[in-house]
Each structure stands twice: as C-alpha cells, then as structure tokens.
Scaffold this active site. Structure first.
Site, PDB file in Angstrom:
ATOM      1  N   HIS A 109       0.826  -1.218   0.000  1.00 55.34           N
ATOM      2  CA  HIS A 109       0.000   0.000   0.000  1.00 55.34           C
ATOM      3  C   HIS A 109       0.856   1.264   0.000  1.00 55.34           C
ATOM      4  O   HIS A 109       0.410   2.303  -0.473  1.00 55.34           O
ATOM      5  CB  HIS A 109      -0.981  -0.029   1.169  1.00 55.34           C
TER       6      HIS A 109
ATOM      7  N   GLY B 240       5.559   6.412  -4.460  1.00 51.71           N
ATOM      8  CA  GLY B 240       5.853   4.977  -4.392  1.00 51.71           C
ATOM      9  C   GLY B 240       6.320   4.572  -3.000  1.00 51.71           C
ATOM     10  O   GLY B 240       5.725   4.980  -1.996  1.00 51.71           O
TER      11      GLY B 240
END
Ligand code: HEB
Ligand code: CA
Length: 347
Positions: free
Chosen positions: A55, A74
């Site tokens: 996640h 990211g």
C-alpha cells in the site's frame, strides 16, 4: 573460485556486513522479531507488515504526472509519514493499526521510514515457512507529501482496473502475469475489514505458510459466505471461515491470467522465486536503485515450506472451476477427515 567479498565489522561488535550502511539493520531486525512478531512468528502483524509494503509502494502514478498532477512517491514511507491522510483512504482500511504499532520502532532506530516499512515486511515474511528471502535496501528518500487517493486497488475492482493500475505504477513492468506473482502474498493473509463480523478470516487454509494453497483454494467452486456476506469486494468461498476476495476470484478465472494462476499450484519453487522477484521491484517503486545499498543479507532465509499441496478435506477435482483451457488441473491428494472450518488469524 570467486574473490572473497571484503566485509566490514559493525560497531555493535557482533555482526559483519557487506556494507556498513547495513549494520544498523541488525538491531531493527532483533527488535521487530522480539517485539512485533512474537519471537519470529508469521503472525497477524507479519501479514499486516507485508500488506503495508504494497500500500505504500503502489501509490505512484506516472499517468497522473503526465497530466501535471502529483502522482505519489511509491515506496517513500508516505503511508506512515502522512498516516492521518493516507490511512483514511478507503483501500487502506485497517492499516492505521500496523502503522501505529510500527511507529515506536521507527522512533527507536535511525532508519528512514520508507526503508523501515519495506524492511519490516521482509522480516515479517521471513517468519512464514516457504517464503523467499525478500530484498532489503537502505537509502530510500522519504516522502515530503502524501500520495493522492485512488491509487491502491480495491477488491471490488475489475481485473482491467487492477491490471491498468499496476501497469501504471510500474511503467508497464507489472503486467497481468506479474500481477499474479504479486498476489502470491495472499497465501499469508487474512481480512479484518471486508466482513467486520469475522475479523482475521484467511484467504487460504494455511495463512502461516507461504505455500500454493491460496492458488488451489481460490480455484474451487464458491459455496458459502463465511460471515454475514455478501459484503463489497467479497464473493462466495469454498470453506467455512475462509474469505474470498472478488478480485482474487476474478483474476484466477480471467483468460489472461487463469493459466498463470494454475501454474503456481504444487510448484513451491515458482511460489518462492516469482514473489522474490516481484517484491524486489515493488519495494523500490519511485526510488533510484543506484542510490540504494542492498542489505538483503540481513533478512533471515525462511524455513522450508511444511505440508504438501492438497485439496481441503471433503473437496476434490470435481469442485474445481477449471479456468485454464490449455493445461489440465494438477492431480492433488485430498486432506483426510471431515471438512473443518478455517481458523481465524487472531491478533
Ligand atoms: Fe492484498 C489483505 C486486496 C494485492 C498483501 N488485500 C488484503 C485485503 C484486501 C486486499 C481487501 C484484506 C484487508 C482487510 O483486512 O480486510 N490486495 C488486494 C487487492 C490487490 C492486493 C485488490 C490487488 C490485486 N496484497 C496485494 C499485494 C500484496 C498484498 C500485491 C503484496 C505485498 N494483502 C496482502 C496481505 C494481506 C492482504 C499480506 C493480509 C493482511 C492481514 O492479514 O491483515
Ligand atoms: Ca498459505
């Protein structure tokens, strides 16, 4: 014979490392194993730490950047650094708990947040027999702003939506085949929030083992809802106590991925090697590998898988939804005894 690699003595007086930047990870590892993973267990916190790696990392979008919109960083730790924002995003439901459990560890050690999140996932997974030794890097740049909402896949998304999202996040690397490889993680996983009446409901009958049972059991005909379903993102599962995500169900049967899904069944080498490969790349999304130090040597090599691939008691090849037209479904033994329900993963 290959040249001997020069190793450095770490300041702790105990360990040596290939690069002194890795030395600080030994204390983090011992702290995690003792105080988060119950002395080296493949426990609920190990599962949640592995989920958190995904996640954090997947929230990056070159497609948004191309429109002039910030697309997230990211694997940059933003999910913990900006947890008040990101753990309120719908797909991140439940992750506030592991973020808060990890926070004191981050405060105790001199390690970046982004590096910590990926390292904790790698150490957690190493406690699950059959798992690969996952990559560990030091030197990621930590986030200075939160990721935007809408970048983490949901279990009610279609395969098209999921394949498009993963391809975007990885500049095309995570195609439908590599998406299957990534989903191997659901072999050590449970759901707390899909059906909140039955927290800890696993996706396969062996949530403590990194095996191919997830691929077997997602191929079986669904017959029941384990709790008060249907809930959003849930479809019928084949076993009492077992949760089945709509997305896992659909990708297991999609004509682009059904044969790849089936190919993992009874192939522990593939389970091990493909997840090792994709986690390496997942864990550095948005980062420049050339500015990172590889400290994978600090991650324990997991124990070998225990048990053999099987149909759960009472189920056979007749209960399979055979979605791969090219290859016969593997021949598997059925577990002896009466059909039992799958036990929850308790916190
Ligand atoms: Fe996952 C879990 C979805 C991918 C890892 N997942 C999970 C869940 C869900 C999901 C819904 C449950 C949650 C709760 O609690 O309720 N996923 C999903 C999707 C996708 C995914 C849709 C896309 C396709 N995963 C993934 C990946 C990974 C993962 C790639 C890797 C890393 N997950 C995971 C884990 C878990 C999960 C480990 C478990 C957690 C616990 O147990 O807690
Ligand atoms: Ca398993």
């Amino acid at each position: 014979s290959p040249p001997l690699t020069r190793r450095v003595a770490c300041p702790d007086g105990v360990h040596t490392a290939s690069n002194e930047a890795c030395c600080k990870l030994f204390a983090v590892r011992e702290d995690l194993q003792r105080n988060l993973f119950d002395g080296g267990q493949c426990n609920a916190e190990a599962h949640e730490s592995l989920r958190l790696t995904f996640h954090d990392a997947i929230a990056i979008s070159p497609a948004l950047e191309a429109q002039g919109i910030f697309g997230g960083g990211g694997a940059d730790g933003s999910i913990a650094i900006f947890s008040e924002i990101e753990t309120n995003f719908h797909p991140n439901i439940g992750l506030d708990e592991i973020v808060e459990k990890q926070r004191p560890f981050i405060e105790r050690h001199n390690l970046g947040v982004a590096d910590f999140i990926q390292f904790a996932g790698a150490i957690g997974a190493s406690n699950c027999p059959g798992a690969p030794q996952l990559a560990a890097f030091v030197g990621r740049k930590d986030a200075t702003r939160p990721a935007p909402d809408g970048l983490v896949p949901e279990p009610f998304h279609t395969p098209d939506q999921i394949f498009d999202r993963l391809a975007d996040a990885s500049n095309g690397e995570f195609d439908p085949i590599l998406t299957v490889w990534l989903l191997t993680a659901h072999t050590v996983a449970a759901a707390n929030d899909v059906d909140p009446t039955i927290p800890g409901s696993p996706f396969d009958s062996t949530p403590g083992v990194f095996d191919s049972q997830f691929f077997v059991e997602t191929s079986l005909q669904g017959t029941l809802f384990p709790g008060d379903g249907p809930n959003q993102g849930e479809v019928q599962s084949p076993l009492r106590g077992e949760m089945r995500l709509q997305s896992d169900f659909a990708i297991a049967r999609d004509n682009r991925t059904a044969c790849e899904w089936q190919s993992f069944i009874n192939n522990q080498t593939k389970v091990h090697d493909m997840f090792q490969f994709v986690f390496h790349d997942l864990s550095i999304l948005g980062q420049d590998i050339n500015s990172l130090v590889d400290c994978t040597e600090v991650v324990p090599v997991p124990r070998a898988v225990v048990g053999r691939t099987h149909f759960p008691a009472g189920l056979t090849i007749r209960d399979v939804n055979h979605a791969c037209a090219e290859t016969p479904f593997p021949t598997l033994p059925t577990d002896p005894g009466l059909r039992t329900s799958v036990a929850p993963v308790l916190p």
